[in-house]
Write a protein that holds these residues in place. Structure first.
Motif, short mmCIF file in Angstrom:
data_model
loop_
_atom_site.label_atom_id
_atom_site.label_comp_id
_atom_site.label_asym_id
_atom_site.label_seq_id
_atom_site.Cartn_x
_atom_site.Cartn_y
_atom_site.Cartn_z
N LEU A 2 53.83 17.62 -43.40
CA LEU A 2 54.14 16.25 -43.80
C LEU A 2 54.95 16.27 -45.09
O LEU A 2 54.47 16.72 -46.13
CB LEU A 2 52.85 15.45 -43.98
CG LEU A 2 53.01 13.98 -44.38
CD1 LEU A 2 53.77 13.22 -43.30
CD2 LEU A 2 51.64 13.34 -44.61
N ASP A 3 56.21 15.79 -45.03
CA ASP A 3 57.10 15.72 -46.18
C ASP A 3 57.10 14.30 -46.73
O ASP A 3 56.57 13.36 -46.11
CB ASP A 3 58.52 16.14 -45.78
CG ASP A 3 59.36 16.50 -46.99
OD1 ASP A 3 58.80 16.55 -48.09
OD2 ASP A 3 60.58 16.71 -46.83
N GLU A 4 57.70 14.14 -47.93
CA GLU A 4 57.69 12.82 -48.58
C GLU A 4 58.50 11.79 -47.81
O GLU A 4 58.24 10.59 -47.92
CB GLU A 4 58.24 12.94 -50.00
CG GLU A 4 59.66 13.48 -50.07
CD GLU A 4 60.19 13.49 -51.49
OE1 GLU A 4 59.68 12.70 -52.30
OE2 GLU A 4 61.12 14.27 -51.78
N HIS A 5 59.47 12.23 -47.00
CA HIS A 5 60.29 11.29 -46.23
C HIS A 5 59.77 11.08 -44.81
O HIS A 5 60.35 10.28 -44.08
CB HIS A 5 61.74 11.77 -46.18
CG HIS A 5 62.38 11.93 -47.52
ND1 HIS A 5 62.64 10.87 -48.38
CD2 HIS A 5 62.79 13.04 -48.19
CE1 HIS A 5 63.19 11.31 -49.49
NE2 HIS A 5 63.29 12.62 -49.40
N ASP A 6 58.71 11.80 -44.42
CA ASP A 6 58.14 11.65 -43.08
C ASP A 6 57.19 10.46 -43.06
O ASP A 6 56.74 9.97 -44.10
CB ASP A 6 57.41 12.92 -42.66
CG ASP A 6 58.32 14.14 -42.65
OD1 ASP A 6 59.55 13.94 -42.53
OD2 ASP A 6 57.82 15.26 -42.79
N SER A 7 56.88 10.02 -41.85
CA SER A 7 55.93 8.92 -41.69
C SER A 7 54.88 9.32 -40.66
O SER A 7 55.18 10.02 -39.69
CB SER A 7 56.65 7.64 -41.23
OG SER A 7 57.17 7.80 -39.92
N VAL A 8 53.64 8.88 -40.90
CA VAL A 8 52.53 9.16 -39.99
C VAL A 8 51.62 7.95 -39.97
O VAL A 8 51.41 7.30 -40.99
CB VAL A 8 51.77 10.43 -40.43
CG1 VAL A 8 51.18 10.27 -41.81
CG2 VAL A 8 50.68 10.78 -39.42
N GLY A 9 51.14 7.62 -38.81
CA GLY A 9 50.20 6.54 -38.68
C GLY A 9 49.10 6.91 -37.70
O GLY A 9 49.39 7.42 -36.62
N PRO A 10 47.86 6.73 -38.08
CA PRO A 10 47.34 6.20 -39.35
C PRO A 10 47.57 7.16 -40.53
O PRO A 10 48.19 8.19 -40.36
CB PRO A 10 45.83 6.02 -39.07
CG PRO A 10 45.66 6.20 -37.60
CD PRO A 10 46.79 7.04 -37.14
N SER A 11 47.04 6.79 -41.70
CA SER A 11 47.24 7.58 -42.90
C SER A 11 46.56 8.95 -42.74
O SER A 11 45.59 9.09 -41.99
CB SER A 11 46.68 6.85 -44.12
OG SER A 11 45.30 6.62 -43.97
N PRO A 12 47.06 9.99 -43.47
CA PRO A 12 46.50 11.33 -43.30
C PRO A 12 45.02 11.44 -43.66
O PRO A 12 44.34 12.32 -43.14
CB PRO A 12 47.37 12.18 -44.23
CG PRO A 12 48.64 11.41 -44.39
CD PRO A 12 48.25 9.98 -44.34
#
Length: 475
Positions: A172-182
């Protein structure tokens, strides 16, 4: 391991077969064995898992033993089989059935500790396996993970979303997105969506930006950035994919530009990238020296007004004089206030080309566009005296020069009369000043030099140069 013997059925003729004989055909003759009770395994005691003991070697034949006790049934003396009731009768102790029941209870009581000793470890193993299976089933979760739009279903023991991504090798990089939160706990049936960040070098309406997006197509990226694509010109197709390494994209949105040309105003709806392209779309042609108020290669912004200037012009050539410079050098042999021209200056000559322009019928100020020097100017050199002047002039030192200066100029060294011909403390005119050795104008000389020159003038002409204030000298 105990293996019970095989008892074959009796032949049809009624003749009974000896113990251990095969059912059909010839069989080897085994010596008779003495009767013995059939061993039985105690109830609840597991049989030892060992290989059967090898059969003993046949012993030499012996004469059959006489029966142990009379029986109510007649049998072949060579048959060693004893019915169970005979064995029971042989084992039956004195006292009848009550004694048998008492003996059975005593045997069970003696066997119970051994049975418990064997069953407790087995029960613990079964309980451990059952608990481990329950824990395995409880922690195993079925989730659906989607990476860049590619979903798959998997089983995991991860406790939260971040641990799931780490187990699957997703960084997970600062410009990546993930849902829900890690940090959200993971439950059975959850869905996790992960998208990689992609760099986009976007030139929007002439302005360059570096943005990051998780969109996978150009159209989706522009939609998320809020860029209006209707009527816009794109350097790439809207359906083009954006790789993880990024790409360059130029977007020119549709704008309204106001064009002023030949006294007319025209409103143009365009997505042109330059001012020249907008003029071409509007059908406005440029000729000769024509120009625009904005650079032709600049980007026309929404609401911008661009004026077309019709220019006509010509050139004019003139010869002009170049003034010379004056250089002053100190000369300690000349008295202060004395200046001598050591070399005369000479003016130069140059040829200048001017451009004359008329913009939209209005003539502009000529602009110099070229200069050619025909003759260089020569400097003028002046020697300036630095020798201190004497403060005393015999025959004039005793006079009241302060009263004369007060009367003539109000005691102001730089005073000039209304006509402009007389100046200084004593109102010298320029020819008289030069006659007594002064240079330049008297009002420009120091006060002590003006007094010195006035004393020299008095010695030669008396008080006549000052017809009204001359009488102040004797007071």
């Amino acid at each position: 391991m105990y293996v019970p013997p095989v008892y074959a059925s009796a032949p049809a003729s009624g003749r009974r077969r000896a113990y251990g004989q095969p059912a059909h055909g010839p069989y080897p003759q085994y010596p008779p064995r003495a009767p013995y009770p059939v061993p039985r395994q105690p109830v609840g005691q597991p049989r030892p898992m060992t290989a059967p003991a090898p059969a003993p070697a046949p012993a030499p034949a012996a004469p059959p033993a006489p029966p142990a006790s009379p029986s109510r049934h007649r049998r072949n003396p060579d048959d060693t089989y004893r019915p169970s009731y005979e064995q029971a009768e042989a084992k039956r102790p004195e006292g009848g059935r009550a004694a048998l029941r008492r003996a059975a209870r005593e045997r069970k009581a003696a066997q119970r500790p051994e049975v418990l000793r064997r069953l407790v470890p087995q029960a613990l193993v079964v309980a451990f396996l059952a608990g481990g299976t329950s824990a395995f089933v409880a922690h195993d979760k079925e989730v659906r993970l989607s990476v860049d739009g590619s979903p798959r279903t998997l089983h995991t023991f991860a406790g939260d979303v971040g641990e799931l991504l780490s187990d699957e090798g997703v960084v997970l990089d600062e410009h990546d997105s993930v849902g829900p939160s890690p940090d959200r706990p993971l439950s059975d049936g959850d869905e996790v969506a992960f998208s990689h960040g992609r760099p986009l070098d976007l030139t929007l309406d002439g302005r360059r930006h570096r943005v990051w997006t998780t969109a996978r197509t150009v159209h989706d990226a522009l939609r998320r950035l809020g860029v209006r694509t209707q009527g816009a010109a794109l350097s790439l197709a809207p359906s083009a994919d954006i790789p993880r390494s990024g790409l360059r994209l130029e977007v020119a949105t549709e704008r309204t530009v106001i064009l002023l040309a030949d006294g007319e105003e025209k409103s143009l709806r365009t997505n042109a990238g330059t001012v020249l392209e907008a003029l071409t779309e509007a059908g406005i042609e440029l000729d000769g020296l024509d120009a625009t108020s904005a650079p032709m290669d600049s980007f026309p912004h929404d609401g911008q007004t661009i004026t077309v200037m019709r220019i006509t012009g010509s050139e004019k050539v003139k010869e002009e004089r170049i003034p010379f410079k004056t250089v002053r050098h100190a000369d300690p042999q000349l008295p202060q206030g004395t200046e001598v021209v050591a070399r005369e200056g000479r003016t130069g000559l140059r040829r200048v080309t001017y451009r004359l322009r008329t913009v939209n019928g209005v003539r502009e100020k000529p602009r110099r566009i070229a200069v050619e020097v025909l003759r260089h100017p020569r400097k003028q050199i002046i020697r300036v005296g630095t020798l201190p002047l004497p403060q005393s002039v015999p025959g004039a030192d005793h006079l009241n020069w302060a009263a004369l200066a007060q009367c003539e100029s109000g005691n102001r060294p730089g005073a000039v009369d209304a006509s402009g011909h007389h100046g200084g403390l004593y109102q010298f005119d320029t020819p008289t000043w030069h006659a007594v050795g002064g240079s330049g104008r008297p009002q420009h000389a120091p006060a002590h030099e003006q007094t010195y020159r006035a004393k020299k003038l008095y010695v030669s002409q008396g008080a006549s140069p000052w017809p009204y204030c001359g009488r102040k000298l004797s007071r």
